[in-house]
Design a protein around this motif. Structure first.
Motif, short mmCIF file in Angstrom:
data_model
loop_
_atom_site.label_atom_id
_atom_site.label_comp_id
_atom_site.label_asym_id
_atom_site.label_seq_id
_atom_site.Cartn_x
_atom_site.Cartn_y
_atom_site.Cartn_z
N LEU A 203 0.83 -1.21 0.00
CA LEU A 203 0.00 0.00 0.00
C LEU A 203 0.87 1.25 0.00
CD1 LEU A 203 -2.72 1.45 0.27
CD2 LEU A 203 -2.53 1.15 2.75
N LEU A 204 1.90 1.28 0.83
CA LEU A 204 2.80 2.44 0.87
C LEU A 204 3.55 2.58 -0.45
CD1 LEU A 204 4.25 2.12 4.48
CD2 LEU A 204 2.55 3.76 3.66
N GLY A 205 3.81 1.46 -1.10
CA GLY A 205 4.54 1.50 -2.36
C GLY A 205 3.70 2.01 -3.52
N LEU A 206 2.38 2.11 -3.33
CA LEU A 206 1.50 2.56 -4.40
C LEU A 206 0.99 3.98 -4.13
CD1 LEU A 206 -0.56 -0.73 -4.95
CD2 LEU A 206 1.39 0.11 -6.28
N SER A 207 1.85 4.79 -3.56
CA SER A 207 1.43 6.15 -3.20
C SER A 207 1.08 6.98 -4.43
CB SER A 207 2.55 6.83 -2.40
OG SER A 207 3.75 6.84 -3.15
N LYS A 208 1.84 6.83 -5.51
CA LYS A 208 1.55 7.61 -6.72
C LYS A 208 0.23 7.18 -7.35
CE LYS A 208 6.39 8.60 -7.79
NZ LYS A 208 7.51 8.38 -8.73
N LEU A 209 -0.09 5.90 -7.21
CA LEU A 209 -1.39 5.43 -7.70
C LEU A 209 -2.51 6.14 -6.95
CD1 LEU A 209 -2.42 1.74 -8.29
CD2 LEU A 209 -3.84 3.20 -6.86
#
Length: 371
Positions: A203-209
């Motif tokens: 979830l943290l890795g998909l911040s730009k999403l």
């Protein structure tokens, strides 16, 4: 009364994490308390020394648990440990049932499969590892500690994940497999894989999403056609749009970032299926959490930006809080598709961390072998 410190024999227990990612976190927490637990559960008249170590970043997938045991035995010999326990997040099987742990007294090593322990892995490891160490030492036999005084079946009672104890048939005492049940064990294994894969990290890795989805949602809030669509569609159709949007986003992430594991000479079809299931469930949970965040933000934005009188004039009827929720519902569902564009801007390594079979070079962990 215990013997003096000078005369107490020392037993060195090595804990190896392979790969040194999530298993290393479990090893780090277990290592701080294992010596005390061994003194309490095995023998208080021994000086227990616990060493931490890394296994391979990409552990061998061929050879199954025997390959891990062989690698671990070499590490134990090289580092002069008395016994070694490997904690791994590889989903191990034997005879088509999940393998929880396996001991090899001949090699004085044991492997514990963390995913097979389910969701409460640290608690289960605290119960499993001291008993495995005791079994390895007393079956050797090791004159420094007394016989274990318990049967292998007792471990199955202590740890809920274990259903049966199987003799490997190698002819040596203590060569045992602890296995789970076929159905409930598989469910527990998959749940444990998702736990080990850490959906929160995804979830943290998909911040730009999420940022891209918020941008799409903000634009949609200004379009009165979307207001009318939200009013016209029923709950069933809104739910279907939401599910389709989330499914499309998960599929896009897998395809765009090449997260799908393919069977090859090193990865069996069964292992590839488990890896893909773990990846899909991890991404599903991560995108579902991001959807909830997006939905809450959209509800708040709609309440602040769209005056009730303006919405009533468009819908030509009195409006209530449910209308704002329905509006946020359809906008959030449509915005998740727009967020997929934002996912293409993510760092490749950040997104690939959600793939179960992908293990980046470790950071922040120190192998005691390295000083």
């Amino acid at each position: 009364m215990t013997r003096s410190e000078h005369h107490r024999p020392e037993i060195v227990v090595g804990l190896v994490a392979t790969p040194p990612d999530y298993p290393a976190r479990v090893v780090a927490r277990l290592a701080t308390e294992l010596a005390d637990r061994l003194a309490e559960r095995v023998d208080a008249d021994v000086r227990w020394t616990v060493r931490e170590g890394w296994g391979e970043v990409a552990p061998r997938r061929t050879g199954g648990v025997e390959a891990l045991l062989d690698d671990l035995a070499r590490r134990r010999t090289d580092d002069r440990w008395d016994v070694a326990i490997c904690l791994t997040d590889l989903p191990l099987h034997t005879e088509r049932v999940p393998l929880v742990a396996q001991t090899s007294v001949r090699r004085r090593v044991a492997v514990v499969c963390l995913p097979a322990l389910g969701l409460r892995q640290l608690r289960a490891v605290r119960a499993v590892v001291p008993d495995l160490v005791s079994r390895l030492l007393t079956n050797a036999p090791d004159v420094r500690i007394p016989p274990a005084g318990w049967s292998p079946a007792e471990l199955a009672i202590r740890v809920a994940a274990i259903r049966r104890v199987v003799d490997t048939g190698d002819g040596d005492a203590g060569e045992l497999r602890y296995v789970a049940s076929r159905l409930a064990g598989r469910v527990r294994l998959v749940a444990g894989m998702v736990r080990a894969n850490r959906p929160g990290r995804a979830l943290l890795g998909l911040s730009k999403l999420l940022v891209g989805a918020f941008g799409t949602a903000a634009f949609a809030l200004t379009t009165n056609t979307i207001w009318q669509m939200g009013d016209a569609l029923g709950a069933l159709r809104l739910a279907a749009i939401m599910v389709l949007g989330l499914a499309a986003l998960v599929a896009w992430l897998i395809v765009a970032h090449d997260l799908w594991e393919k069977p090859d000479n090193e990865t069996s079809p069964e292992l590839a299926r488990l890896f893909n299931l773990g990846t899909t469930l991890t991404l599903t949970l991560a995108t579902a959490m991001s959807y909830l965040v997006l939905f809450a933000g959209t509800v708040l934005a709609a309440a602040l930006l769209i005056d009730t009188s303006v919405l009533e004039q468009t819908l030509q009827r009195p409006v209530h809080i449910v209308d704002y929720l329905n509006l946020a519902w359809i906008i959030s569902s449509l915005a998740t598709v727009g967020g997929a564009i934002g996912s293409g801007l993510e760092d490749e390594k950040t997104v690939r961390a959600a793939a179960y079979g992908y293990h980046p070079e470790p950071g922040g962990w120190r192998d005691e072998r390295d000083g």
